[in-house]
Design a protein around this motif. Structure first.
Motif, mmCIF file in Angstrom:
data_model
loop_
_atom_site.group_PDB
_atom_site.id
_atom_site.type_symbol
_atom_site.label_atom_id
_atom_site.label_comp_id
_atom_site.label_asym_id
_atom_site.label_seq_id
_atom_site.Cartn_x
_atom_site.Cartn_y
_atom_site.Cartn_z
ATOM 1 N N VAL A 112 0.930 -1.096 -0.110
ATOM 2 C CA VAL A 112 0.248 0.033 0.087
ATOM 3 C C VAL A 112 0.694 1.153 0.030
ATOM 4 C CG1 VAL A 112 -1.719 1.256 1.330
ATOM 5 C CG2 VAL A 112 -1.960 -1.117 1.050
ATOM 6 N N ASP A 113 0.619 2.066 -0.727
ATOM 7 C CA ASP A 113 1.340 3.409 -0.805
ATOM 8 C C ASP A 113 1.141 4.179 0.193
ATOM 9 O OD1 ASP A 113 2.387 2.877 -3.588
ATOM 10 O OD2 ASP A 113 0.783 3.671 -4.523
ATOM 11 N N ALA A 114 2.022 4.659 0.789
ATOM 12 C CA ALA A 114 1.967 5.233 2.177
ATOM 13 C C ALA A 114 3.517 5.793 2.459
ATOM 14 C CB ALA A 114 1.384 4.585 3.143
ATOM 15 N N ARG A 115 3.565 7.181 2.778
ATOM 16 C CA ARG A 115 4.664 7.882 3.384
ATOM 17 C C ARG A 115 4.828 7.329 4.879
ATOM 18 N NH1 ARG A 115 8.007 10.685 -0.164
ATOM 19 N NH2 ARG A 115 6.947 11.913 -1.664
ATOM 20 N N LEU A 116 5.877 7.658 5.487
ATOM 21 C CA LEU A 116 6.110 7.406 6.865
ATOM 22 C C LEU A 116 5.258 8.039 7.761
ATOM 23 C CD1 LEU A 116 9.957 6.328 6.817
ATOM 24 C CD2 LEU A 116 8.016 4.915 7.012
ATOM 25 N N TRP A 117 4.921 9.051 7.475
ATOM 26 C CA TRP A 117 4.036 10.114 8.273
ATOM 27 C C TRP A 117 2.518 10.025 8.303
ATOM 28 C CZ3 TRP A 117 1.259 12.869 4.819
ATOM 29 C CH2 TRP A 117 2.050 13.102 3.635
ATOM 30 N N GLN A 118 2.235 9.155 7.010
ATOM 31 C CA GLN A 118 0.436 9.039 6.818
ATOM 32 C C GLN A 118 -0.041 8.229 7.920
ATOM 33 O OE1 GLN A 118 1.039 8.416 2.301
ATOM 34 N NE2 GLN A 118 -1.232 8.867 2.916
ATOM 35 N N ASP A 119 -1.447 8.526 8.072
ATOM 36 C CA ASP A 119 -2.261 7.816 8.876
ATOM 37 C C ASP A 119 -2.459 6.306 8.541
ATOM 38 O OD1 ASP A 119 -4.416 6.576 10.117
ATOM 39 O OD2 ASP A 119 -6.082 7.871 9.632
ATOM 40 N N PRO A 120 -1.704 5.425 9.192
ATOM 41 C CA PRO A 120 -1.790 4.054 8.532
ATOM 42 C C PRO A 120 -3.400 3.373 8.183
ATOM 43 C CG PRO A 120 -1.577 3.896 10.755
ATOM 44 C CD PRO A 120 -1.484 5.436 10.457
ATOM 45 N N PHE A 121 -4.335 3.941 8.897
ATOM 46 C CA PHE A 121 -5.600 3.384 8.636
ATOM 47 C C PHE A 121 -6.297 4.109 7.346
ATOM 48 C CE2 PHE A 121 -6.508 2.638 13.440
ATOM 49 C CZ PHE A 121 -5.710 1.573 13.586
ATOM 50 N N ALA A 122 -5.884 5.274 7.329
ATOM 51 C CA ALA A 122 -6.497 5.826 6.101
ATOM 52 C C ALA A 122 -5.706 5.309 4.833
ATOM 53 C CB ALA A 122 -6.195 7.526 6.264
ATOM 54 N N ALA A 123 -4.759 5.219 4.713
ATOM 55 C CA ALA A 123 -3.892 4.867 3.605
ATOM 56 C C ALA A 123 -4.177 3.056 3.457
ATOM 57 C CB ALA A 123 -2.256 4.791 4.167
ATOM 58 N N VAL A 124 -4.469 2.130 4.529
ATOM 59 C CA VAL A 124 -5.003 1.082 3.959
ATOM 60 C C VAL A 124 -6.435 1.206 3.608
ATOM 61 C CG1 VAL A 124 -5.713 -1.455 4.988
ATOM 62 C CG2 VAL A 124 -3.401 -0.292 5.454
ATOM 63 N N ALA A 125 -7.152 2.102 4.130
ATOM 64 C CA ALA A 125 -8.831 1.997 3.758
ATOM 65 C C ALA A 125 -8.867 2.529 2.319
ATOM 66 C CB ALA A 125 -9.305 3.004 4.682
ATOM 67 N N LYS A 126 -7.860 3.283 1.891
ATOM 68 C CA LYS A 126 -8.039 3.682 0.394
ATOM 69 C C LYS A 126 -7.561 2.764 -0.561
ATOM 70 C CE LYS A 126 -6.113 7.095 -2.601
ATOM 71 N NZ LYS A 126 -5.291 8.443 -2.787
ATOM 72 N N GLU A 127 -6.725 2.002 -0.032
ATOM 73 C CA GLU A 127 -6.386 0.895 -1.041
ATOM 74 C C GLU A 127 -7.484 -0.334 -0.997
ATOM 75 O OE1 GLU A 127 -3.944 -1.764 -3.499
ATOM 76 O OE2 GLU A 127 -3.834 0.571 -2.869
ATOM 77 N N ILE A 128 -8.262 -0.483 0.282
ATOM 78 C CA ILE A 128 -9.260 -1.534 0.183
ATOM 79 C C ILE A 128 -10.519 -1.005 -0.490
ATOM 80 C CG2 ILE A 128 -10.880 -2.531 1.768
ATOM 81 C CD1 ILE A 128 -8.613 -2.748 3.737
ATOM 82 N N ASP A 129 -10.665 0.268 -0.652
ATOM 83 C CA ASP A 129 -11.668 0.711 -1.319
ATOM 84 C C ASP A 129 -11.673 0.457 -2.862
ATOM 85 O OD1 ASP A 129 -13.464 1.550 0.838
ATOM 86 O OD2 ASP A 129 -12.542 3.747 0.639
ATOM 87 N N LYS A 130 -10.232 0.732 -3.410
ATOM 88 C CA LYS A 130 -10.141 0.329 -4.712
ATOM 89 C C LYS A 130 -10.263 -1.018 -5.135
ATOM 90 C CE LYS A 130 -5.863 2.239 -4.826
ATOM 91 N NZ LYS A 130 -4.634 2.533 -5.348
ATOM 92 N N LEU A 131 -9.719 -1.906 -3.972
ATOM 93 C CA LEU A 131 -9.998 -3.326 -4.418
ATOM 94 C C LEU A 131 -11.534 -3.836 -4.331
ATOM 95 C CD1 LEU A 131 -7.147 -4.959 -2.188
ATOM 96 C CD2 LEU A 131 -7.371 -4.622 -4.650
ATOM 97 N N ALA A 132 -12.199 -3.069 -3.591
ATOM 98 C CA ALA A 132 -13.659 -3.385 -3.316
ATOM 99 C C ALA A 132 -14.344 -2.896 -4.980
ATOM 100 C CB ALA A 132 -14.166 -2.501 -2.254
#
Length: 523
Positions: free
Chosen positions: A56-76
């Motif tokens: 999952v694309d994510a910078r080290l300072w990003q919210d981990p939940f938001a980054a993963v949720a965005k990826e899951i939405d694309k998969l859905a």
């Protein structure tokens, strides 16, 4: 010669001007120039190689939940990844046999969708990663984060809509509670049982799984590694130990490998840990947690307020259950002692004696923290005489609900900011909003309609001002006002509403935030 001299003077003058401009420009840049990023926004699709596990694309300072949720939405949207297949790495433990010596850390974070929660997750991740950096670890993949699916807890049979306990619900109670008569329940345990089994049936969740973001870090010599997981704090509600045991079972920890939980963050989950501990028998049937260590980092409610026993501590309580819990933050009673001393140093002594002033405590009502912190402060200032709620008339307590500005998250995750925006000049306002608008209410912020609670703040200020006027007739006044809450945005609003009305009072709050140093945010 004259011309040469003139040209020389012009050249010198130009040099002086140039140096002056550079110096001035450097000064302006250093002092006044706003820090705005110039990085262009990328909108084109990109093709790049991803890490083997962290995808999952994510910078080290990003919210981990938001980054993963965005990826899951694309998969859905592609109807992909809804069920775990045998080949999906996100459905298996990120630990392998080669990770036998790895340190496994789970950090609990609130998954709430509000702005303050997003900020808290970013700050917590930054703090954890900063600690790893100081310890000599580096990210295995600095541009990606991974996640795995964890099956959500199977729902226990709920009672019928009338609220009575069904036979199946009673039979599902954990032993030995199922074979214990109600009179022998401890009060916290009884409350937990009533909350769990005496509520109407809840609808089944749309997705039976929960995503858990994670990332790997390696030591400088790559002989040591750390797995950091980001756990939803809300998923631990009611049964934190059971949920953590499910995580531990999913990971398949190797022999002598420990799981360290940096959490819980809230005192409410710490209370649930105590309540769940009441169901364990004296034969240490919670040995499944012997390899788990808990480090609460935000739960500050005093031990006595949760345990209900004077002199008992969480550490001793959980040691009896063979569970390792070590607090990493001071408790509210210690904080209250410091507040009392600080007020005395600032000549703002409050109390019942002659020459003392009154104390006002303003706190959020809808969190466990907002409910317990004022009690700790009241207990300290009243020297234990205010515990019954009637002895200390010189302490005035007022409450508010979180989210005073009325902003709620939209479906896309951003805060909804339209409901309280003033209408364009000359635009006719329909409905109740237009009815309540007056010529003096220019910004439409104090109207008693809509989601914003600014009108409540104004009434709170007026009520407190009336109390202060009555006190002054007797030679007293409100000398100190404490704003006790967990949301910095709410506390700043309370401060803006009250400070102009009480210029002589000393205002104080807890949990320092850099926002308090921004002059434009203060009244």
């Amino acid at each position: 010669m004259a011309e040469d001299g003139k040209q020389g003077i012009n050249l010198a003058s130009g040099g002086v001007v140039l140096v002056a401009m550079i110096a001035t420009g450097a000064f302006v840049f250093h002092k006044d120039a706003p820090l705005t990023g110039s990085r262009p926004v990328i909108t084109e699709a990109s093709i790049h190689e991803r890490a083997e596990l962290q995808t999952v694309d994510a910078r080290l300072w990003q919210d981990p939940f938001a980054a993963v949720a965005k990826e899951i939405d694309k998969l859905a949207k592609d109807e992909h990844g809804q069920l775990c297949g045998s080949s999906e790495k996100s459905c298996s433990s990120p630990l392998t046999k080669k990770d036998k010596g790895a340190l496994v850390i789970g950090v609990t974070l609130s998954a709430a969708p509000y702005a303050e929660d997003f900020e808290q997750r970013r700050r917590t991740r930054y703090a954890v990663l900063s600690g790893l950096e100081r310890a000599g670890f580096v990210p295995r993949d600095a541009r990606h984060i991974g996640y795995f699916w964890l099956e959500k807890e199977l729902r226990i049979d709920r009672p019928n809509q009338t609220g009575s306990l069904t036979t199946a619900a009673l039979e599902s109670l954990p032993n030995p509670v199922a074979n214990t008569q109600l009179p022998f329940f401890t009060y916290p345990r009884l409350v937990t049982l009533l909350e769990q089994y005496a509520l109407p049936a809840e609808p089944a969740a749309a997705d039976p799984r929960q995503s858990v973001p994670y990332e790997w870090f390696d030591g400088s010599n790559r002989t040591k590694s750390v797995l950091v997981m980001w756990l939803e704090e809300e998923s631990l509600k009611h049964h934190p130990f059971k949920k953590i045991s499910e995580v531990k079972s999913f990971l398949h920890l190797q022999e002598d490998q420990k799981l360290k939980i940096i959490g819980p963050y809230t005192s409410g989950i710490l209370r649930d840990m105590v309540n769940e501990g009441c169901s364990f028998d004296k034969n240490n049937n919670c040995d499944f947690l012997k390899d788990v260590q808990f480090y609460p980092y935000g739960a500050s409610t005093p031990d006595k307020q949760i345990l209900g026993k004077a002199g008992e501590t969480f550490k001793r309580y959980f040691e009896k259950l063979n569970i390792q819990v070590q607090r990493t933050i001071g408790t509210d009673d210690r904080l209250a002692q410091g507040i009392k001393k600080e007020l005395e140093l600032r000549n703002a002594k409050v109390g019942p004696n002659k020459g003392d002033g009154d104390l006002a405590l303003i706190s959020e009502w809808d969190t466990f923290y907002g409910q317990t912190l004022p009690k700790a402060v009241e207990h300290e200032f009243g020297e234990g005489k205010c515990d019954d709620g009637s002895a200390c008339e010189w302490i005035h307590k007022l409450t508010y609900l979180r989210g005073l500005d009325g902003l709620t998250p939209r479906a896309g995750g951003a805060e909804e900011r339209k409901q309280d925006k003033p209408a364009a000049q000359g635009e006719k306002q329909a409905g109740a909003a237009g009815f309540f608008k007056t010529s003096t209410d220019v910004d439409n912020l104090d109207r008693p309609v809509g989601q914003g609670q600014f009108d409540y703040l104004r009434r709170m200020s007026k009520d407190l001002h009336k109390k202060d006027d009555d006190l002054r007739k007797d030679g007293r006044r409100i000398k100190a006002i404490g704003v006790l809450g967990s949301d910095v945005f709410d506390k700043l609003l309370v401060l803006r509403a009250l400070q102009p009305e009480f210029p002589e009072a000393l205002f104080f709050t807890t949990d320092f935030d850099e926002s308090y140093t921004i002059v434009s945010e203060l009244p």
